[in-house]
Design an enzyme around this catalytic site. Sequence first.
Site, PDB file in Angstrom:
ATOM      1  N   ARG A  52      39.711  37.934  26.992  1.00  0.00           N
ATOM      2  CA  ARG A  52      39.419  39.322  26.626  1.00  0.00           C
ATOM      3  C   ARG A  52      37.929  39.599  26.561  1.00  0.00           C
ATOM      4  NH1 ARG A  52      43.087  41.671  22.628  1.00  0.00           N
ATOM      5  NH2 ARG A  52      45.177  41.038  23.203  1.00  0.00           N
ATOM      6  N   THR A  53      37.243  38.818  25.770  1.00  0.00           N
ATOM      7  CA  THR A  53      35.824  39.085  25.577  1.00  0.00           C
ATOM      8  C   THR A  53      35.056  38.882  26.868  1.00  0.00           C
ATOM      9  OG1 THR A  53      36.064  38.355  23.299  1.00  0.00           O
ATOM     10  CG2 THR A  53      33.835  38.496  24.152  1.00  0.00           C
ATOM     11  N   LYS A  71      31.355  16.171  22.733  1.00  0.00           N
ATOM     12  CA  LYS A  71      31.479  14.728  22.873  1.00  0.00           C
ATOM     13  C   LYS A  71      30.158  14.045  23.170  1.00  0.00           C
ATOM     14  CE  LYS A  71      36.329  14.530  24.043  1.00  0.00           C
ATOM     15  NZ  LYS A  71      37.217  14.905  25.124  1.00  0.00           N
ATOM     16  N   HIS A 102      30.629  37.391  15.502  1.00  0.00           N
ATOM     17  CA  HIS A 102      31.089  37.951  16.768  1.00  0.00           C
ATOM     18  C   HIS A 102      30.574  39.391  16.762  1.00  0.00           C
ATOM     19  CE1 HIS A 102      33.210  38.756  20.310  1.00  0.00           C
ATOM     20  NE2 HIS A 102      34.458  38.559  19.940  1.00  0.00           N
ATOM     21  N   ARG A 130      29.753  32.086  24.316  1.00  0.00           N
ATOM     22  CA  ARG A 130      30.897  31.902  23.421  1.00  0.00           C
ATOM     23  C   ARG A 130      30.973  30.397  23.171  1.00  0.00           C
ATOM     24  NH1 ARG A 130      36.283  33.769  22.227  1.00  0.00           N
ATOM     25  NH2 ARG A 130      35.258  35.745  21.819  1.00  0.00           N
TER      26      ARG A 130
END
Lengths: 334, 431
Positions: free
Chosen positions: A54-55, A82, A132, A104
Amino acid sequence: MRHLLSIADLSADELVELLDLAESFDEIQHRSIPKVPALRGKTVVMAFFEDSTRTRTSFDLAARRLSADVVNFSVSSSSTKKGESLRDTVETIDAMGVQAIVVRHSSSGAPRQICEWTRASVVNAGDGWHQHPTQALLDCFTIRRRLGGLQGRHIAICGDINHSRVARSDVDAFVKLGARVTLVGPRTLLPDRWDDWGVDVSHDLDEVVSEVDVMYLLRIQQERLGDALFPSIREYRTRWGLTVDRARRLQPEALIMHPGPMNRGVEIDPEVADDGRSVVLDQVAAGVPIRMAVLYRLMGPGQFDDNRATVGDVELAPASGHEPDNKPLAQGVI
Amino acid sequence: MTTVAIMGATVVDEDGERAGPVVVDQSTKQVVELDPAQADRELDATGCILVPAFVDLHVHLRQPGNEAAETIETGSRAAALGGYSAVVAMPNTTPCMDSAAVVTEVLSWAESALCHIKPSAAITVGRDGHALSPMGELVELGVRMFTDDGTGVQDAQLMRRALEYAGSLAADDGAEIVLSQHCEVTALSQGGVMHEGAWSARLGLGGQPAEAEELMVMRDIALSRLTGQRVHVQHLSTAGSVEMVRRAKAEGHPVTAEATPHHFTLTDACCADYDTVFKVHPPLRTDSDVDAVRQGLADGTIDAIATDHAPHTQDSKERPFDAAPPGMLGLETAFALANTELDLPLAKLLELMSTRPAWIAGLGGRHGCPIRPGQPANLTVIDLDHAWTVDRGRLASLAVNTPFHGRKVKGRIRHTIYEGEPVVIDGKATR
């Protein structure tokens, strides 16, 4: 504005300015060719270290409507978690010469760290439990359109506040714009502390539901069940879900909001999600003009010019698909 | 060069203050009675103090396993530059120091170090909290301190057994065997990457509540009472922990404690920009915790300043905050920070950095000794008034993760004498 990392970095005036600018851009969306050349020649990289359809789509559309080039740089969060240095990844993107990086990341603070390693503007598209900011802006945009403003309005945010970047940015934005905010949920889903957040807290949705102008529901993530934060989905719905019964007690003009994707039957009953007071799709629609406004403020003409024209003076000339690329663009004209 | 005369310094030790000079002999490794004019070499120490060199109860030297971050050689150089003549190396290496083989190897690397490397060893095999390490065999190799540092022994029964077993072991030098605890109940701190409080809430980072540390401090004090055995509390960081140790001491339980320079200077507010250099376990706490740690240092509740020197490569610190390893450098800045930040008399600082930690580590008689002929020549010359700015680019550690970069401090180590040998002269390591 050099980066957009957190609503906390913006003043109330800057928030309003972005909302106003988004209103101007919203008009463009309804044209036959919903595109202006404001960011032509600029490149926006979507660096999504965590999946988000969506974003990402919303930012992508926003950038394209401003004629920016958009590049996707998908990296799994796990590779940086990692051991791959976040810096190496960012410097790789930076070396390609881009003007903005939309980030993100599943780790709180990653966009803030990235600022240290790039010359581009960084836009936080959601980081961990932290912020956000474009979600908060589009929420404010939606509320302002429906209710005329946030000043003096009572907004309840119900659900998993502690693990929610939406909640943190919404609280910052709503409080800055003068709303009264009540966080609702069991203690296990509230943050460690909220004394400096300027909010009230209630553990009882029934006590709050009839009083609010906006009922904002957060998504309950099924994986939290293992953390003993609440006994069961069933008990959560009973006590903190916006059920049909509770929705009846909402004021007739109240708004029902949700950042999506909704768990129908958990935090919101399916019938309530489709209630006339639900503005969930308005929120999604607001995402594009809001993100256009943010990208324009960061990358547009006069971004570092204190004397730039105010938003009201910006002329919104339509884009022409036939303009030669070397035609100079007037400063401030989009 | 066998004898060195240290000229012009004021000697400060447990005997008080007096004028120099002091002569040391590298062949006997002792302070000697000798006419300075007869010495092979002179070291100027005008305007400085000459004190027993420091002892650090808590350093990570990363060898074996992570030699990109630090080695015994580079870590010992950093220690010497920080005024230390002895450091206790933590066992959380790879492989971990839980067997005679690894400890023997560490001891062999330590032979050429610029200070005395005293290995500690794990309480449990693999530091995983399940079975006791071969403690008797390790004591024979010279280990006097056991710890699973990096994590605490979660199982109370196992910790009780470890205390009782350690109490039955006799060291040939008469030193007591001490169990040293990283106090953290992991079930409660799980997922926490900084102190739980207003800042973690705002930053959206998982928090470790102060109680995660305090519960284990409380438990270990109870176990000390139950077994009569000495427990050493590592890097104590909360006001509650300080208070519990204070009460335990008042009640006569054999509990000792250390605190780090970062826990008496920095708070959780430092994490505001997600700079991973401020990520450390136990985490930086609040102003009131810092005040309590300072009070504990002043009133004798806390026995020693220990650095928890924890080098990490720049690569590993350039991960997201929740994924970066915890830990920060400390050896080269500890004295200056204590001298600058703590309003304590010099004699008290020496007790906290030299005599008490030497005793706790079982190094009394070798380090932290009075400066008299016949005593070991482990000495430090300090220019107390020398103001300087911490520069991460000028540290001897391989790593650069100091949270004090750019900080103005006062008090500079000028010379360090280890076993009669000047290993630091005028702020530079001699080898």
